[in-house]
Scaffold this motif. Structure first.
Motif, short mmCIF file in Angstrom:
data_model
loop_
_atom_site.label_atom_id
_atom_site.label_comp_id
_atom_site.label_asym_id
_atom_site.label_seq_id
_atom_site.Cartn_x
_atom_site.Cartn_y
_atom_site.Cartn_z
N LEU A 72 0.83 -1.21 0.00
CA LEU A 72 0.00 0.00 0.00
C LEU A 72 0.87 1.26 0.00
O LEU A 72 0.53 2.26 -0.66
CB LEU A 72 -0.95 0.00 1.21
CG LEU A 72 -1.88 1.21 1.31
CD1 LEU A 72 -2.75 1.36 0.06
CD2 LEU A 72 -2.76 1.13 2.55
N THR A 73 1.98 1.21 0.72
CA THR A 73 2.89 2.36 0.74
C THR A 73 3.40 2.64 -0.68
O THR A 73 3.38 3.78 -1.16
CB THR A 73 4.09 2.07 1.68
OG1 THR A 73 3.57 1.77 2.97
CG2 THR A 73 5.03 3.26 1.77
N ASP B 29 -9.87 1.42 1.07
CA ASP B 29 -10.23 0.04 1.47
C ASP B 29 -9.01 -0.69 2.01
O ASP B 29 -9.08 -1.42 3.00
CB ASP B 29 -10.78 -0.73 0.26
CG ASP B 29 -12.22 -0.33 -0.08
OD1 ASP B 29 -12.90 0.23 0.79
OD2 ASP B 29 -12.64 -0.58 -1.23
N SER B 30 -7.87 -0.47 1.36
CA SER B 30 -6.65 -1.19 1.75
C SER B 30 -6.17 -0.73 3.12
O SER B 30 -5.80 -1.55 3.97
CB SER B 30 -5.55 -0.97 0.70
OG SER B 30 -5.99 -1.51 -0.54
N ALA B 31 -6.17 0.58 3.34
CA ALA B 31 -5.72 1.10 4.64
C ALA B 31 -6.59 0.56 5.76
O ALA B 31 -6.10 0.14 6.83
CB ALA B 31 -5.75 2.63 4.62
N ALA B 32 -7.91 0.54 5.53
CA ALA B 32 -8.83 0.05 6.57
C ALA B 32 -8.55 -1.43 6.85
O ALA B 32 -8.52 -1.86 8.02
CB ALA B 32 -10.27 0.25 6.11
N GLU B 33 -8.32 -2.22 5.81
CA GLU B 33 -8.11 -3.66 6.03
C GLU B 33 -6.80 -3.92 6.79
O GLU B 33 -6.73 -4.82 7.63
CB GLU B 33 -8.13 -4.39 4.69
CG GLU B 33 -9.54 -4.37 4.11
CD GLU B 33 -9.76 -5.36 2.98
OE1 GLU B 33 -10.64 -6.23 3.14
OE2 GLU B 33 -9.09 -5.26 1.94
N VAL C 193 -5.39 -6.48 -0.69
CA VAL C 193 -4.58 -5.25 -0.71
C VAL C 193 -3.52 -5.33 -1.80
O VAL C 193 -3.34 -4.39 -2.59
CB VAL C 193 -3.93 -4.99 0.67
CG1 VAL C 193 -2.94 -3.84 0.59
CG2 VAL C 193 -5.00 -4.72 1.73
N VAL C 194 -2.80 -6.45 -1.88
CA VAL C 194 -1.73 -6.54 -2.89
C VAL C 194 -2.33 -6.59 -4.30
O VAL C 194 -1.75 -6.07 -5.25
CB VAL C 194 -0.74 -7.71 -2.67
CG1 VAL C 194 0.07 -7.52 -1.41
CG2 VAL C 194 -1.40 -9.06 -2.67
N ASP C 195 -3.49 -7.19 -4.42
CA ASP C 195 -4.17 -7.22 -5.72
C ASP C 195 -4.49 -5.78 -6.17
O ASP C 195 -4.24 -5.40 -7.33
CB ASP C 195 -5.45 -8.04 -5.61
CG ASP C 195 -6.14 -8.21 -6.96
OD1 ASP C 195 -5.72 -9.08 -7.73
OD2 ASP C 195 -7.07 -7.44 -7.23
N ARG C 196 -4.99 -4.97 -5.25
CA ARG C 196 -5.29 -3.57 -5.61
C ARG C 196 -4.00 -2.81 -5.92
O ARG C 196 -3.98 -1.96 -6.81
CB ARG C 196 -6.00 -2.86 -4.44
CG ARG C 196 -7.39 -3.38 -4.18
CD ARG C 196 -8.05 -2.52 -3.08
NE ARG C 196 -9.16 -3.23 -2.48
CZ ARG C 196 -9.17 -3.70 -1.22
NH1 ARG C 196 -8.15 -3.49 -0.40
NH2 ARG C 196 -10.22 -4.35 -0.78
N ALA C 197 -2.93 -3.12 -5.18
CA ALA C 197 -1.66 -2.42 -5.41
C ALA C 197 -1.17 -2.69 -6.84
O ALA C 197 -0.71 -1.79 -7.54
CB ALA C 197 -0.62 -2.85 -4.39
#
Ligand SMILES: Cc1cc2nc3c(=O)[nH]c(=O)nc-3n(C[C@H](O)[C@H](O)[C@H](O)COP(=O)(O)OP(=O)(O)OC[C@H]3O[C@@H](n4cnc5c(N)ncnc54)[C@H](O)[C@@H]3O)c2cc1C
Length: 396
Positions: free
Chosen positions: A255-256, A284-288, A330-334
């Protein structure tokens, strides 16, 4: 209730970050060559010893770092940011080895803690994965005075099996049942049958082993005869928490990187982060990440307070299930935020995308975690697993 890190936790986190920074330069080399050179391994070994983060799960009096479960989670969270599974170079003997007798400790666990020898865990078989009770490997007593055992069978997916010096082998002993044995890899009859390639690039291999009339002494039984499943379950419990912690660290790194990219990349006349659909992915990623990190810390803390092992077993399953699934998203979105660049192996997000997939499979699949959780709800009720475990804490 105080959620602040103690000075010791802050110091441990700083040491783990330091270790991460010393190891991260080896990622590209590991990806390109599917492993490290002996010089690379030696450098990392030195860095592990310099930061004092070797064998963090073993007591100080045995030479380990003697960390509590919460402290281990803090360290694993940082190390999980490393790709190519370089976190696995930071050796942590299998928890089941705590059951060693003093003589076994001297022969197997001590050198393992010092980083001179490595263990690998060999439970899974062709017909026994989610159901380890179905193993076919046998250890048959030989000699009238119970001098030893003869082991026959096959084990699959033995992580670190390529460099390990000894294996913890789960085998059925007649009249007793599944039992763990300490099996030196150089014994006659121990053979690597195959070293398959996997989705991820992992610093070590996961070979398949065959055991053909392997003769071991009675002193190689780890724990009780027939106690192998209990030891395995205990090992799973803490390991699942560590997996949760590592996947959260990995997700934070992804995410970073995705955030930095979204802030600097301009498409359609605006920074990516100015596009609402990209914003939603970041949010969404930060919340997860935040939710799963908090819950994993909570359950690790509950472990350190003591309490009912069965309830903790289910809670550890919840951390692994929730964190590995969320981190996968999260990694999928990244990858998506990086676009085509996110699909290049030179990008850490691409490697994390491949590497986090196995966290939903090993140490019990997501479906098995769900069974553990649902069985706990059925047997002991919901309260113990959806609260802060106040009974355990007030009793401590
Ligand atoms: C890279 C890697 C490293 C590994 N390292 C090790 C290691 O070091 N040591 C070791 O012993 N093992 C290791 N494993 C094995 C791993 O723990 C197993 O792969 C895992 O437990 C699943 O077993 P299986 O592959 O046989 O799948 P199966 O058990 O055949 O499951 C297949 C599918 O069926 C589902 N399923 C199975 N049973 C049920 C059920 N009762 N209800 C609902 N769904 C079910 C599963 O969730 C899965 O989706 C490793 C695996 C991998 C991929």
């Amino acid at each position: 209730m105080d959620f602040a890190y103690t000075p010791r936790l802050t110091d441990l986190k700083a040491r783990a970050i330091d270790l991460y920074e010393r190891i991260v330069p080896y990622e590209a080399e590991c990806e390109e060559n599917n492993g490290l050179t002996p010089a690379g391994f030696a450098d990392i070994r030195e860095a592990v010893l310099a930061t004092g983060l070797q064998a963090i799960n073993m007591p100080e009096e045995w030479g380990g770092a003697g960390l509590s479960v919460l402290e281990q989670v803090v360290v694993q969270d940082e190390l999980g940011k490393l790709t190519n599974a370089l976190w696995d170079c930071v050796w942590r003997p299998a928890n089941a080895l705590r059951a060693c007798t003093p003589a076994q400790r001297e022969r197997w666990l001590g050198p393992d803690i010092r980083g001179e020898r490595r263990d690998a865990v060999a439970i899974t078989e062709a017909d026994a994965g989610s159901d380890p009770g179905n193993i076919a490997t046998t250890a048959v007593p030989e000699g009238s005075g119970g001098e030893g055992y003869v082991i026959n069978g096959e084990k699959w997916f033995v992580t670190v099996g390529d460099v390990a010096d000894f294996l913890l082998v789960l085998a059925n002993v007649p009249d007793h049942g599944p039992t763990l044995f300490l099996v030196d890899k150089d014994l006659p009859g121990v053979r690597v049958a195959r070293t398959p390639r996997y989705t991820h690039t992992f610093v070590y291999e996961h070979p398949e082993f065959h055991f053909e009339d392997v003769r071991v002494g009675a002193d190689t039984v780890l724990g009780e005869l027939g106690g192998g499943m209990d030891l395995t379950r205990d090992w799973f419990t803490e390991e699942r928490l560590m997996i949760a912690a590592r996947t959260i660290g990995a997700a934070e790194r992804a995410l970073t990187l995705a955030t930095e990219w979204a802030q600097s990349r301009v498409q359609g006349g605006a920074r990516l982060i100015d596009h609402q659909m990209i914003k939603a992915m970041l949010a969404d990623s930060a919340a997860e990440i935040a939710v799963n990190r908090a819950f994993t810390h909570q359950v690790a803390w509950e472990f350190d307070q003591g309490g009912d092992r069965k309830t903790l077993h289910a809670k550890a399953a919840m951390t692994k299930l929730a964190a590995s699934e969320a981190s996968g998203r999260v990694v999928d979105r990244a990858v998506q935020i990086f676009g085509g660049r996110g699909y290049m192996r030179e990008q850490p997000v691409e490697r994390l995308y491949r590497e986090l997939r196995v966290d939903r499979i090993w140490e019990g699949t997501s479906e098995i975690q769900k069974l553990v959780i649902a069985n706990e709800i059925d047997k002991r009720g919901l309260a113990g697993i959806v609260t802060f475990g106040h009974e355990a804490v007030t009793a401590a």
